[in-house]
Scaffold this motif. Structure first.
Motif, PDB file in Angstrom:
ATOM      1  N   PRO A 114       4.115  -5.329 -12.763  1.00 32.06           N
ATOM      2  CA  PRO A 114       4.280  -4.079 -13.512  1.00 32.06           C
ATOM      3  C   PRO A 114       2.934  -3.360 -13.645  1.00 32.06           C
ATOM      4  CG  PRO A 114       4.313  -5.958 -14.999  1.00 32.06           C
ATOM      5  CD  PRO A 114       4.243  -6.508 -13.601  1.00 32.06           C
ATOM      6  N   GLY A 115       2.981  -2.063 -13.860  1.00 30.62           N
ATOM      7  CA  GLY A 115       1.754  -1.313 -14.105  1.00 30.62           C
ATOM      8  C   GLY A 115       1.297  -0.508 -12.916  1.00 30.62           C
ATOM      9  N   ASP A 116       0.303   0.349 -13.168  1.00 31.77           N
ATOM     10  CA  ASP A 116      -0.178   1.235 -12.104  1.00 31.77           C
ATOM     11  C   ASP A 116      -1.315   0.639 -11.299  1.00 31.77           C
ATOM     12  OD1 ASP A 116      -2.067   1.432 -14.121  1.00 31.77           O
ATOM     13  OD2 ASP A 116      -2.453   3.557 -13.764  1.00 31.77           O
ATOM     14  N   LYS A 117      -1.799  -0.540 -11.673  1.00 33.12           N
ATOM     15  CA  LYS A 117      -2.828  -1.233 -10.895  1.00 33.12           C
ATOM     16  C   LYS A 117      -2.273  -2.587 -10.484  1.00 33.12           C
ATOM     17  CE  LYS A 117      -6.887   1.098 -12.538  1.00 33.12           C
ATOM     18  NZ  LYS A 117      -8.260   0.955 -12.979  1.00 33.12           N
ATOM     19  N   GLN A 118      -2.479  -2.904  -9.210  1.00 31.23           N
ATOM     20  CA  GLN A 118      -1.883  -4.090  -8.614  1.00 31.23           C
ATOM     21  C   GLN A 118      -2.943  -5.039  -8.051  1.00 31.23           C
ATOM     22  OE1 GLN A 118       1.731  -4.473  -8.324  1.00 31.23           O
ATOM     23  NE2 GLN A 118       1.514  -2.866  -9.864  1.00 31.23           N
ATOM     24  N   SER A 119      -2.834  -6.316  -8.397  1.00 27.10           N
ATOM     25  CA  SER A 119      -3.687  -7.347  -7.801  1.00 27.10           C
ATOM     26  C   SER A 119      -2.904  -8.180  -6.793  1.00 27.10           C
ATOM     27  CB  SER A 119      -4.237  -8.277  -8.880  1.00 27.10           C
ATOM     28  OG  SER A 119      -5.083  -7.565  -9.739  1.00 27.10           O
ATOM     29  N   HIS A 120      -1.582  -8.091  -6.871  1.00 24.87           N
ATOM     30  CA  HIS A 120      -0.691  -8.826  -5.970  1.00 24.87           C
ATOM     31  C   HIS A 120       0.392  -7.856  -5.526  1.00 24.87           C
ATOM     32  CE1 HIS A 120       2.406 -12.298  -5.426  1.00 24.87           C
ATOM     33  NE2 HIS A 120       1.782 -12.049  -4.292  1.00 24.87           N
ATOM     34  N   PHE A 121       0.408  -7.541  -4.232  1.00 22.42           N
ATOM     35  CA  PHE A 121       1.378  -6.581  -3.725  1.00 22.42           C
ATOM     36  C   PHE A 121       1.632  -6.844  -2.251  1.00 22.42           C
ATOM     37  CE2 PHE A 121      -2.875  -4.743  -3.612  1.00 22.42           C
ATOM     38  CZ  PHE A 121      -3.002  -4.210  -2.338  1.00 22.42           C
ATOM     39  N   LEU A 122       2.609  -6.149  -1.721  1.00 25.97           N
ATOM     40  CA  LEU A 122       2.895  -6.217  -0.294  1.00 25.97           C
ATOM     41  C   LEU A 122       2.461  -4.916   0.344  1.00 25.97           C
ATOM     42  CD1 LEU A 122       6.536  -7.661  -0.298  1.00 25.97           C
ATOM     43  CD2 LEU A 122       4.393  -8.919  -0.040  1.00 25.97           C
ATOM     44  N   LEU A 123       1.977  -5.008   1.562  1.00 25.85           N
ATOM     45  CA  LEU A 123       1.777  -3.825   2.390  1.00 25.85           C
ATOM     46  C   LEU A 123       2.871  -3.856   3.439  1.00 25.85           C
ATOM     47  CD1 LEU A 123      -2.053  -3.476   3.084  1.00 25.85           C
ATOM     48  CD2 LEU A 123      -0.620  -2.140   1.555  1.00 25.85           C
ATOM     49  N   SER A 124       3.530  -2.715   3.601  1.00 20.92           N
ATOM     50  CA  SER A 124       4.607  -2.581   4.559  1.00 20.92           C
ATOM     51  C   SER A 124       4.172  -1.649   5.684  1.00 20.92           C
ATOM     52  CB  SER A 124       5.845  -2.011   3.864  1.00 20.92           C
ATOM     53  OG  SER A 124       6.848  -1.674   4.794  1.00 20.92           O
ATOM     54  N   SER A 125       4.692  -1.903   6.862  1.00 18.59           N
ATOM     55  CA  SER A 125       4.366  -1.057   8.004  1.00 18.59           C
ATOM     56  C   SER A 125       5.052   0.306   7.930  1.00 18.59           C
ATOM     57  CB  SER A 125       4.765  -1.764   9.296  1.00 18.59           C
ATOM     58  OG  SER A 125       6.158  -2.046   9.277  1.00 18.59           O
ATOM     59  N   VAL A 126       6.085   0.403   7.114  1.00 15.35           N
ATOM     60  CA  VAL A 126       6.794   1.670   6.925  1.00 15.35           C
ATOM     61  C   VAL A 126       6.997   1.907   5.434  1.00 15.35           C
ATOM     62  CG1 VAL A 126       7.961   1.634   9.168  1.00 15.35           C
ATOM     63  CG2 VAL A 126       9.064   0.589   7.198  1.00 15.35           C
ATOM     64  N   PRO A 127       7.113   3.174   5.021  1.00 11.27           N
ATOM     65  CA  PRO A 127       7.321   3.444   3.600  1.00 11.27           C
ATOM     66  C   PRO A 127       8.707   2.992   3.149  1.00 11.27           C
ATOM     67  CG  PRO A 127       7.457   5.480   4.857  1.00 11.27           C
ATOM     68  CD  PRO A 127       7.056   4.400   5.816  1.00 11.27           C
ATOM     69  N   THR A 128       8.807   2.626   1.899  1.00 11.17           N
ATOM     70  CA  THR A 128      10.111   2.250   1.365  1.00 11.17           C
ATOM     71  C   THR A 128      10.906   3.516   1.082  1.00 11.17           C
ATOM     72  OG1 THR A 128       9.244   2.193  -0.873  1.00 11.17           O
ATOM     73  CG2 THR A 128       9.271   0.121   0.309  1.00 11.17           C
ATOM     74  N   SER A 129      12.194   3.428   1.301  1.00 12.97           N
ATOM     75  CA  SER A 129      13.054   4.563   0.995  1.00 12.97           C
ATOM     76  C   SER A 129      13.966   4.258  -0.185  1.00 12.97           C
ATOM     77  CB  SER A 129      13.886   4.946   2.228  1.00 12.97           C
ATOM     78  OG  SER A 129      14.650   3.839   2.647  1.00 12.97           O
ATOM     79  N   CYS A 130      13.896   3.024  -0.660  1.00 12.00           N
ATOM     80  CA  CYS A 130      14.732   2.584  -1.768  1.00 12.00           C
ATOM     81  C   CYS A 130      13.953   1.516  -2.525  1.00 12.00           C
ATOM     82  CB  CYS A 130      16.026   1.998  -1.203  1.00 12.00           C
ATOM     83  SG  CYS A 130      16.993   1.016  -2.359  1.00 12.00           S
ATOM     84  N   SER A 131      13.880   1.650  -3.838  1.00 12.34           N
ATOM     85  CA  SER A 131      13.083   0.686  -4.606  1.00 12.34           C
ATOM     86  C   SER A 131      13.704  -0.706  -4.632  1.00 12.34           C
ATOM     87  CB  SER A 131      12.873   1.195  -6.031  1.00 12.34           C
ATOM     88  OG  SER A 131      14.129   1.414  -6.659  1.00 12.34           O
ATOM     89  N   PHE A 132      14.920  -0.849  -4.151  1.00 10.82           N
ATOM     90  CA  PHE A 132      15.582  -2.152  -4.127  1.00 10.82           C
ATOM     91  C   PHE A 132      15.697  -2.722  -2.718  1.00 10.82           C
ATOM     92  CE2 PHE A 132      17.272   0.260  -7.715  1.00 10.82           C
ATOM     93  CZ  PHE A 132      16.868  -0.562  -8.754  1.00 10.82           C
ATOM     94  N   CYS A 133      15.156  -1.999  -1.739  1.00  9.56           N
ATOM     95  CA  CYS A 133      15.296  -2.399  -0.347  1.00  9.56           C
ATOM     96  C   CYS A 133      13.936  -2.748   0.257  1.00  9.56           C
ATOM     97  CB  CYS A 133      15.905  -1.263   0.469  1.00  9.56           C
ATOM     98  SG  CYS A 133      17.497  -0.707  -0.143  1.00  9.56           S
ATOM     99  N   VAL A 134      13.980  -3.641   1.213  1.00 16.74           N
ATOM    100  CA  VAL A 134      12.763  -3.992   1.954  1.00 16.74           C
ATOM    101  C   VAL A 134      12.850  -3.288   3.300  1.00 16.74           C
ATOM    102  CG1 VAL A 134      11.448  -5.869   2.961  1.00 16.74           C
ATOM    103  CG2 VAL A 134      12.632  -6.202   0.804  1.00 16.74           C
ATOM    104  N   PRO A 135      11.825  -2.525   3.667  1.00 22.07           N
ATOM    105  CA  PRO A 135      11.903  -1.736   4.892  1.00 22.07           C
ATOM    106  C   PRO A 135      11.690  -2.526   6.173  1.00 22.07           C
ATOM    107  CG  PRO A 135       9.797  -1.414   3.844  1.00 22.07           C
ATOM    108  CD  PRO A 135      10.608  -2.281   2.924  1.00 22.07           C
ATOM    109  N   ALA A 136      11.255  -3.770   6.073  1.00 22.93           N
ATOM    110  CA  ALA A 136      10.972  -4.569   7.267  1.00 22.93           C
ATOM    111  C   ALA A 136      11.145  -6.041   6.936  1.00 22.93           C
ATOM    112  CB  ALA A 136       9.548  -4.301   7.745  1.00 22.93           C
ATOM    113  N   GLY A 137      11.197  -6.847   7.961  1.00 26.17           N
ATOM    114  CA  GLY A 137      11.228  -8.289   7.776  1.00 26.17           C
ATOM    115  C   GLY A 137       9.814  -8.812   7.591  1.00 26.17           C
ATOM    116  N   PRO A 138       9.627 -10.129   7.594  1.00 24.49           N
ATOM    117  CA  PRO A 138       8.304 -10.695   7.348  1.00 24.49           C
ATOM    118  C   PRO A 138       7.265 -10.297   8.389  1.00 24.49           C
ATOM    119  CG  PRO A 138       9.862 -12.417   7.956  1.00 24.49           C
ATOM    120  CD  PRO A 138      10.650 -11.159   7.784  1.00 24.49           C
ATOM    121  N   GLU A 139       7.701  -9.864   9.575  1.00 21.78           N
ATOM    122  CA  GLU A 139       6.756  -9.422  10.594  1.00 21.78           C
ATOM    123  C   GLU A 139       6.216  -8.033  10.306  1.00 21.78           C
ATOM    124  OE1 GLU A 139      10.718  -7.896  12.037  1.00 21.78           O
ATOM    125  OE2 GLU A 139       9.966  -9.528  10.820  1.00 21.78           O
ATOM    126  N   GLY A 140       6.810  -7.326   9.348  1.00 25.86           N
ATOM    127  CA  GLY A 140       6.369  -5.979   8.989  1.00 25.86           C
ATOM    128  C   GLY A 140       5.792  -5.902   7.593  1.00 25.86           C
TER     129      GLY A 140
END
Length: 163
Positions: free
Chosen positions: A92-118
């Motif tokens: 939670p919050g506007d600063k993140q120490s643990h996050f994911l980087l995705s190769s594509v932007p998310t289009s849904c806050s409940f969806c993952v845009p790629a598999g583990p390779e992305g």
């Protein structure tokens, strides 16, 4: 929130071929919706390519997926690298120490845009402000063969890096 929830829900599924050979995972680095207001990532010199990261192949073995990484990916293990992507917060919050980087932007806050390779899991030295823009970090890459959360890549000791 654990990264496992994101990876387990991802669109990429391991598929077994009749010969038992390893086959490409999911849809590569993910699908960039042409209706997205965000431009697709551009290759940047000195930044690890998503094309390279998504070149992993997998085999389904009972209840888990076994990745096979090409030599170019294995060469990144335990090295300081730069990676870029779209931030997916895990805290939670506007600063993140643990996050994911995705190769594509998310289009849904409940969806993952790629598999583990992305996706790349990031643990940063200091919190990084959440943004919808592309984030580039530099840190130590780990190529993961048997991660309990299903991740293939992790960058630790990350710091924001110029693109």
């Amino acid at each position: 929130m654990a990264a496992a929830a994101f990876v387990a829900a991802g669109p990429a599924q391991a598929q077994a071929s009749s010969s038992g050979a390893a086959i490409p995972m999911g849809s590569g680095p993910g699908y960039h919706d042409p209706r997205s207001p965000f431009q697709p990532l551009q290759e940047v010199e000195g930044v690890v390519s998503w094309k390279l990261l998504s070149s992993v192949t997998v085999k389904a073995d009972k209840s888990k997926v076994i990745p096979t990484f090409p030599s170019g990916v294995l060469a990144l293990d335990k090295r300081t690298v730069k990676v870029q992507g779209f931030m997916m917060p895990l805290e939670p919050g506007d600063k993140q120490s643990h996050f994911l980087l995705s190769s594509v932007p998310t289009s849904c806050s409940f969806c993952v845009p790629a598999g583990p390779e992305g996706l790349v899991e990031v643990r940063s030295k200091t919190p990084v402000r959440y943004t919808l823009d592309v984030v580039t970090v530099e840190g130590q890459m780990a190529v993961l063969n048997d991660d309990p959360y299903g991740m293939f890549y992790r960058v630790t000791q990350a710091v924001p890096a110029p693109r």
